[in-house]
Design a protein around this motif. Structure first.
Motif, PDB file in Angstrom:
ATOM      1  N   SER A  26       0.820  -1.217   0.000  1.00  0.00           N
ATOM      2  CA  SER A  26       0.000   0.000   0.000  1.00  0.00           C
ATOM      3  C   SER A  26       0.853   1.266   0.000  1.00  0.00           C
ATOM      4  CB  SER A  26      -0.947   0.010   1.203  1.00  0.00           C
ATOM      5  OG  SER A  26      -0.230   0.102   2.417  1.00  0.00           O
ATOM      6  N   GLU A  29       0.679   3.505  -3.279  1.00  0.00           N
ATOM      7  CA  GLU A  29      -0.647   3.905  -3.775  1.00  0.00           C
ATOM      8  C   GLU A  29      -0.542   4.909  -4.927  1.00  0.00           C
ATOM      9  OE1 GLU A  29      -4.790   5.960  -2.125  1.00  0.00           O
ATOM     10  OE2 GLU A  29      -3.141   5.544  -0.758  1.00  0.00           O
ATOM     11  N   SER A  30       0.315   5.909  -4.773  1.00  0.00           N
ATOM     12  CA  SER A  30       0.448   6.933  -5.816  1.00  0.00           C
ATOM     13  C   SER A  30       1.054   6.374  -7.092  1.00  0.00           C
ATOM     14  CB  SER A  30       1.304   8.103  -5.307  1.00  0.00           C
ATOM     15  OG  SER A  30       0.662   8.761  -4.236  1.00  0.00           O
ATOM     16  N   ASP A  33      -1.728   4.101  -8.978  1.00  0.00           N
ATOM     17  CA  ASP A  33      -2.690   4.916  -9.719  1.00  0.00           C
ATOM     18  C   ASP A  33      -2.065   5.497 -10.989  1.00  0.00           C
ATOM     19  OD1 ASP A  33      -4.612   4.408  -7.832  1.00  0.00           O
ATOM     20  OD2 ASP A  33      -4.325   6.280  -6.741  1.00  0.00           O
TER      21      ASP A  33
END
Length: 226
Positions: A26, A29-30, A33
């Protein structure tokens, strides 16, 4: 062999993300995406981290590299781009040395070759914490787990600089201006890997999360190179 937990997003060429010590997928995350718009992005939880089981095999960077090999075989991935952060970068280094044919492009973010590559202000408390946790590990399962994590930063990855000269993959070495890894150590890694590119960008050790715009742009530019 254990089954590593992972999250996956997007389609296209595989880009595998390897997190740092004590974290999980996690963290990226950036990056998930951003890069999933054009790629198949897979963030893996290392053995004993996140939602991946601990298993009974040694808790070492080299074992984690073997776990990655098994994971790629399980997923049917012959070759992938690897982006490793901190201990994940160390895993990626060992993996690229052992299995050069399985690595397309290599991105090393905040990696180190040995514990002395970490700034003393960070490393000394880690060493003290390791020996304390190791002692109390005889009486406490929680302390034993903590000692295992700290050991990775004290005893591993133990790579000789000259070993890096055999890396065949195009490589980007990227770190934050205020990284906990000594800048001269980061520069040494880049200098020893044939043809490696070096980027020092604004931010600290956790620059991928703290400054994702700059980080992602630099990585994207590198991945797009022919």
């Amino acid at each position: 062999m254990i089954h590593l937990y992972y999250t996956e997003k997007g389609q296209g060429k595989p880009l595998i993300l390897l997190h740092g010590n004590g974290e999980d997928g996690s963290y990226f995350e950036s990056q998930m995406d951003y890069f999933s718009k054009t790629r198949r992005v897979i963030a893996v939880d290392t053995r004993g981290h996140g939602r991946s089981p601990r298993g009974t095999a040694p808790f070492t960077i080299r074992q984690f590299a073997e776990d990655l090999r098994g994971f790629m075989e399980e997923m049917g991935i012959d070759k992938a781009d690897l982006l490793g952060f901190s201990d994940g970068g160390n895993i990626a280094l060992i993996f690229a040395l052992r299995y050069p044919g399985k690595v397309n492009r290599l991105i090393l973010n905040g990696a180190n070759l040995w514990s002395g590559g970490v700034k003393p202000s960070v490393q000394i408390p880690i060493i003290l914490g390791y020996y304390i946790a190791n002692f109390f590990g005889h009486f406490s399962g929680k302390a034993r787990t903590n000692a295992e994590l700290l050991r990775l930063m004290v005893k591993d990855p133990d790579i000789k600089a000259e070993e890096l000269r055999s890396i065949q993959s195009p490589t980007l070495v990227i770190a934050g201006e205020r990284d906990m890894i000594r800048e001269e150590h980061t520069r040494l890694i880049a200098a020893e890997i044939p043809g490696a590119e070096l980027r020092i960008i604004p931010g600290n050790h956790f620059v991928a999360a703290g400054n994702p715009e700059t980080f992602n742009r630099e990585v994207e530019n590198f991945l797009r190179e022919t």
